[in-house]
Design an enzyme around this catalytic site. Structure first.
Site, PDB file in Angstrom:
ATOM      1  N   SER A  65     -43.129 -48.330  78.876  1.00  0.00           N
ATOM      2  CA  SER A  65     -43.072 -49.165  80.081  1.00  0.00           C
ATOM      3  C   SER A  65     -43.332 -50.640  79.836  1.00  0.00           C
ATOM      4  O   SER A  65     -43.297 -51.433  80.790  1.00  0.00           O
ATOM      5  CB  SER A  65     -44.059 -48.643  81.132  1.00  0.00           C
ATOM      6  OG  SER A  65     -43.578 -47.450  81.704  1.00  0.00           O
ATOM      7  N   LYS A  68     -40.882 -53.011  81.295  1.00  0.00           N
ATOM      8  CA  LYS A  68     -40.921 -53.556  82.649  1.00  0.00           C
ATOM      9  C   LYS A  68     -41.313 -55.036  82.681  1.00  0.00           C
ATOM     10  O   LYS A  68     -41.133 -55.698  83.710  1.00  0.00           O
ATOM     11  CB  LYS A  68     -41.852 -52.713  83.510  1.00  0.00           C
ATOM     12  CG  LYS A  68     -41.254 -51.332  83.800  1.00  0.00           C
ATOM     13  CD  LYS A  68     -42.263 -50.322  84.300  1.00  0.00           C
ATOM     14  CE  LYS A  68     -41.570 -48.968  84.473  1.00  0.00           C
ATOM     15  NZ  LYS A  68     -42.516 -47.858  84.517  1.00  0.00           N
ATOM     16  N   SER A 120     -46.613 -49.105  87.447  1.00  0.00           N
ATOM     17  CA  SER A 120     -45.541 -48.724  86.516  1.00  0.00           C
ATOM     18  C   SER A 120     -44.534 -47.763  87.140  1.00  0.00           C
ATOM     19  O   SER A 120     -44.058 -46.823  86.497  1.00  0.00           O
ATOM     20  CB  SER A 120     -46.148 -48.099  85.246  1.00  0.00           C
ATOM     21  OG  SER A 120     -45.266 -48.199  84.159  1.00  0.00           O
ATOM     22  N   LYS A 227     -49.440 -55.457  80.905  1.00  0.00           N
ATOM     23  CA  LYS A 227     -48.753 -54.193  81.200  1.00  0.00           C
ATOM     24  C   LYS A 227     -49.138 -53.090  80.228  1.00  0.00           C
ATOM     25  O   LYS A 227     -49.248 -53.325  79.025  1.00  0.00           O
ATOM     26  CB  LYS A 227     -47.227 -54.406  81.146  1.00  0.00           C
ATOM     27  CG  LYS A 227     -46.405 -53.202  81.606  1.00  0.00           C
ATOM     28  CD  LYS A 227     -46.518 -53.011  83.097  1.00  0.00           C
ATOM     29  CE  LYS A 227     -45.855 -51.721  83.566  1.00  0.00           C
ATOM     30  NZ  LYS A 227     -46.632 -50.520  83.180  1.00  0.00           N
TER      31      LYS A 227
END
Length: 396
Positions: A65, A68, A120, A227
């Site tokens: 992720s 992202k 997420s 993140k």
């Protein structure tokens, strides 16, 4: 009628009295880096773009992720935050982490971005991609185009969420550069620093309430992003950022089972060993010249690097056959521009600052989010401004 401006470029080595000189020593070769459990890792100074530490930083790996980060910055740059984003059948109930959005539900792009980065949400990633790119495939094209624009040479994206897919990969170094680029965007910077966010829920009496999965925001002093990521093939991935004494660093680890502690060590290493050093002050006189610096310049440097930076003064002789003393010309940043000082660290360009004739108009320095990102996409704010001003000088 104004005649053509005549421009002559003169390159001079800057005298030692001009600015504090810096001896360039490869810091990564002289300072032992922090120990990590990561398969690959990188640490970057956000403003300058200088990578301060790298462990197998160009190894192409799955990134889960962390994808992202690219999804968010492309959506922020290409979309409108108040647009309503609709959850389609292909975005609804997307596997993996989710915001549990309902089929047909609408939410502003801004709120979807909060859900994307704090929780997420893979459903949010697909919905954002379809809205901004016209389709998920169209958005992926935008992602790869952005990667090329900012010089990510070891990255390729196949989807907006980071679920494992062949041909979907990046590196710690590339993710560090991407993060530094994204953190110069005030919207992105605000979102990833948020610990808790609520958003309207059109289908229920209660609001959405999202708690950021990034524990660094609570574990590390000064933490302000970015993140988390995990898949069964990528394992634990993390990008974190923190700001201390006006300096922002970003750390990246891929496949790291002890990432929270490793990131604290990496960030500590950067702040302790590579603090920002003031190389030049704004309106500092240039020795033996009738010019002053147009802005200050700071750069992250190890103690062993403070002996000498190579600096070159590039002067521009700008002569009009007709006088230039109108009010408009005096307020034109190019009117008093005399040239620039280029700075290098071990032969590599690290930045430039303009120099102006004494007593002339000096434009204000850029805001923090517009500050130079040396080495990212081979461009800095001043480098771009210099080309623009030079083009103005060369025009009739």
């Amino acid at each position: 009628m104004r005649m053509l401006t005549k421009v002559v470029m003169i390159c001079l080595l800057v005298p030692l009295l001009l600015l504090p000189s810096l001896q360039v020593v490869e810091a990564r070769g002289t300072i032992a880096g922090p120990s990590t459990h990561a398969q690959s890792a990188a640490l970057i100074d956000v403003t300058s773009g200088r990578i301060l530490y790298s462990k197998d930083g160009d190894k192409e790996l799955r990134i889960a992720s962390l994808t992202k980060i690219m999804t968010a910055i492309v959506a922020i740059e290409q979309g409108k935050l108040d647009d309503k984003v609709k959850v389609t059948s292909s975005a609804f109930a997307k596997e993996g982490s989710s915001l549990y959005l309902k089929l047909g539900e609408e939410m502003t792009l801004e709120n979807m971005l909060y859900g994307l980065m704090l929780r997420s949400g893979n459903d949010a990633a697909s919905a954002i991609a379809e809205h901004v790119g016209g389709s998920e495939e169209g958005f992926v094209l935008l992602m790869n185009k952005k990667a090329e624009e900012i010089g990510l040479t070891h990255s390729h994206f196949m989807n907006p969420h980071g679920l494992d897919a062949e041909g979907h990969y990046s590196t710690a170094n590339d993710l560090a550069r991407l993060t530094a680029y994204a953190l110069h965007n005030p919207v992105f910077k605000r979102i990833v620093a948020t610990e808790n966010k609520s958003a309207p829920n059109p289908n229920e009496s209660w609001e959405y309430s999202w708690h950021n999965k990034n524990k660094m925001l609570r574990l590390y002093e000064g933490a302000d992003g970015v993140k988390t990521g995990y898949t069964k093939k990528a394992f634990r991935c993390l990008v974190s950022s923190a700001t201390r004494n006006g300096q922002q660093l970003a750390a990246v680890t891929l496949n790291d089972g002890n990432d929270w502690n490793d990131h604290a060590r990496m960030l500590d290493f950067g702040f302790e060993n590579f603090p920002l050093v003031e190389v030049a002050k704004k309106e500092q006189p240039v020795a033996n010249m009738d010019v002053v610096t147009g802005r200050g310049f700071t750069y992250p440097l190890a103690e062993s690097e403070k002996a000498s930076v190579t600096k070159k003064l590039v002067l521009t002789s700008n002569r009009n056959e007709v006088g230039s003393d109108t009010e408009d010309e005096q307020m034109d940043p190019s009117f008093g521009l005399a040239g620039r000082i280029d700075m290098q660290l071990e032969g590599q360009f690290i930045g430039s600052i303009p120099v102006y004739r004494k007593g002339s108009y000096i434009p204000p320095e850029p805001k923090t989010e517009d500050a130079a990102i040396g080495g990212i996409g081979e461009i800095s704010t001043w480098a771009a401004a210099w080309r623009e001003v030079l083009g103005h000088l060369l025009s009739p």
